[in-house]
Enzyme design. Structure first.
Site, short mmCIF file in Angstrom:
data_model
loop_
_atom_site.label_atom_id
_atom_site.label_comp_id
_atom_site.label_asym_id
_atom_site.label_seq_id
_atom_site.Cartn_x
_atom_site.Cartn_y
_atom_site.Cartn_z
N VAL A 95 30.39 -32.62 17.60
CA VAL A 95 30.72 -31.68 18.49
C VAL A 95 29.83 -30.38 18.09
CG1 VAL A 95 32.80 -30.02 19.28
CG2 VAL A 95 33.11 -32.55 18.31
N SER A 96 29.39 -29.70 18.74
CA SER A 96 28.28 -28.64 18.54
C SER A 96 28.06 -27.69 19.63
CB SER A 96 27.26 -29.12 18.08
OG SER A 96 26.29 -29.84 19.01
N VAL A 97 27.83 -26.41 19.47
CA VAL A 97 27.42 -25.34 20.45
C VAL A 97 26.04 -24.73 19.64
CG1 VAL A 97 27.82 -23.36 21.68
CG2 VAL A 97 29.67 -25.32 21.37
N ARG A 104 31.79 -18.47 24.10
CA ARG A 104 31.63 -18.34 25.27
C ARG A 104 32.50 -19.11 26.06
NH1 ARG A 104 25.28 -17.01 26.53
NH2 ARG A 104 24.83 -16.07 24.42
N GLY A 105 33.44 -19.76 25.27
CA GLY A 105 34.46 -20.80 26.09
C GLY A 105 33.65 -22.42 26.13
N LEU A 107 33.12 -24.82 23.50
CA LEU A 107 33.81 -25.54 22.88
C LEU A 107 35.07 -25.98 23.46
CD1 LEU A 107 33.94 -27.37 20.25
CD2 LEU A 107 34.97 -25.34 19.03
N SER A 131 34.04 -29.08 10.45
CA SER A 131 33.19 -28.19 9.86
C SER A 131 33.83 -27.18 9.32
CB SER A 131 31.95 -28.11 10.45
OG SER A 131 32.16 -27.48 11.88
N TYR A 136 40.14 -26.33 14.96
CA TYR A 136 40.54 -27.46 15.91
C TYR A 136 42.10 -27.54 15.97
CZ TYR A 136 35.85 -29.21 15.95
OH TYR A 136 34.57 -29.33 16.03
N PHE A 422 32.83 -39.78 9.30
CA PHE A 422 31.88 -40.38 10.59
C PHE A 422 31.43 -39.11 11.24
CE2 PHE A 422 36.75 -40.00 11.26
CZ PHE A 422 36.66 -39.21 12.32
#
Length: 430
Positions: A95-97, A104-105, A107, A131, A136, A422
């Site tokens: 999961v990355s941006v 900016r929404g 994620l 991370s 989350y 993982f």
């Protein structure tokens, strides 16, 4: 300047992000975007392994003018839950941006799309390693398993030796011993909540040396423990020796894996590691919080035990997830679930069950407990108690006596534990 960057510079609202499925042919571009977002690089063998494990059809992306700027992926697992049952579980990863598009929404759009996809596919659970810890919880994930980090001053402790037969310990080539170690690991999986049944290919992960590891330059070593000729345990580790201090060896053993069938073998493996020549320190960055070593050593303070958050659980399907595990004692209560992202989970559910199994169905009866979905995720594997969260104000007990009984029912006799990550960016480091 991209369109979204220009909007941000002008102080205008961010665009509504379009989350798309990843075409299989674009896996490499997806993976490159993940590495860029985490400021990482890696050797070719690591890329080859992660590419072989990847499930491109379970990956999603957000694009800005054609470029991948947001990613989210899933690995398919089965995870042990209380009672020893294996449940289909989505291992959320990658999961990355991109730094140019954060806050900016994006994620939120990725996580919402992924959750809806999981609900359609019928997986009751999603898990991840974070991370950054605060991220989350707002998407319904709760800390469900923790890990124990140990830094043992091996010259300052003695080790108890439980009764047992003779244990033969032999040095093995880690690659040649891989099949035997993996078969032994598979036998351990049903014994502890949180452990993952690995599909073909994942057995190579413990042999991988990420460049960011302190021990990456040192060869991985392996010992097998046998009783009457049968494999009864193993350990994988590295040894580093520093001679810079007045020509005196200052060595460190770093434990990757250590598993055993019984207390006597487990103690024998630890004794071997603690007595390694030219070393005075043994580091084990990821052990269960109820690890028996804490009760074998003469001075636990010399082990510097530290507890860290490890695996986060998201309940995707409340009735399926609660019915998939068993309970330590007889349970019959109504849970009122608050879930901001998954309307299908909201409302009241009657849970009845015991050590043999459970049933969970919708009801209009008055609730015994009211809790958010992240709190339910935290208690699901039995490592966090309902009573703990109630004391923190995260669970409302309409009847205190029900809370006490439910707390006991939800517990696990052994602490949940995730033995390996993982998530590409979160392999164990120390």
């Amino acid at each position: 300047m991209s369109a979204s960057t220009e909007l941000a510079a002008r102080g205008l609202p961010p665009p509504v992000w379009d989350v798309q499925d990843l075409p299989a042919a674009q896996w490499q571009a997806f993976y490159t975007a993940v590495l860029d977002a985490f400021h990482e690089s890696e050797p070719d063998e690591a890329t080859a392994l992660w590419s072989s494990l990847a499930e491109p059809l379970r990956c999603h992306v957000v694009r800005d003018e054609g470029a991948i700027v947001g990613t989210a992926g899933i690995f398919s697992f089965r995870m042990t839950v209380p009672g020893g049952h294996l449940v289909e579980t989505a291992g959320v990863s990658m999961v990355s941006v991109q730094p140019t598009h954060r806050r900016r929404g994006m994620l939120s759009a990725l996580m919402r799309h992924q959750l809806e996809s999981l609900q359609r596919q019928g997986e009751p659970l999603a898990v991840l390693t974070a991370s950054e810890a605060p991220i989350y919880g707002r998407f319904g994930y709760g800390v469900a398993a923790r890990q124990l980090s140990l830094d043992v001053q091996s010259h300052h402790i003695t080790l108890a030796t439980p009764a047992g037969g003779e244990v033969a310990i032999t040095l093995e080539d880690p690659h040649k011993a891989l099949a035997a170690c993996e078969a032994f690991y598979a036998r351990q999986v049903p014994r502890r909540p949180g452990m993952l049944a690995r599909t073909e290919g994942w057995e190579h992960l413990p042999l991988l040396d990420p460049p960011t590891r302190h021990d990456a330059a040192y060869p991985l070593e392996c010992v097998m423990a046998r009783v009457n000729g049968e494999v009864a345990g193993y350990a994988r580790y590295t040894v580093t020796v520093d001679w810079s201090r007045h020509n005196t060896a200052q060595g460190t053993v770093r434990v990757r894996d250590i598993e055993a069938d019984n207390p006597h073998v487990y103690a024998a493996l630890w004794r071997f590691l603690l007595e390694t020549d030219l070393t005075s320190r043994v580091i084990a960055p990821n052990r269960p919080v109820d690890d028996a070593l804490l009760h074998l050593v003469s001075d636990v303070r010399r082990c510097a035990p530290t507890v860290l958050d490890s695996m986060y659980v998201r309940i995707v399907d409340v009735p399926a997830a609660l019915a998939a595990r068993s309970y330590a004692t007889r349970i019959d209560l109504v849970l009122e679930i608050v879930d901001a992202q998954a309307p299908w989970n909201r409302g009241r559910w009657r849970l009845t069950g015991d050590q043999l199994g459970a049933v969970c169905t919708r009801t209009e009866d008055a609730p015994d407990l009211t809790l958010g979905i992240s709190a339910l995720g935290s208690v699901y594997l039995g490592g966090t108690t309902l009573m703990e969260l109630a004391a923190a104000g995260r669970i409302h007990a309409h009847r205190p006596e029900t809370l006490a009984a439910a707390t006991i029912a939800f517990t696990s006799p052994v602490a949940p534990w995730l033995p390996h990550s993982f998530c590409r960016s979160l392999l164990p480091r120390m």
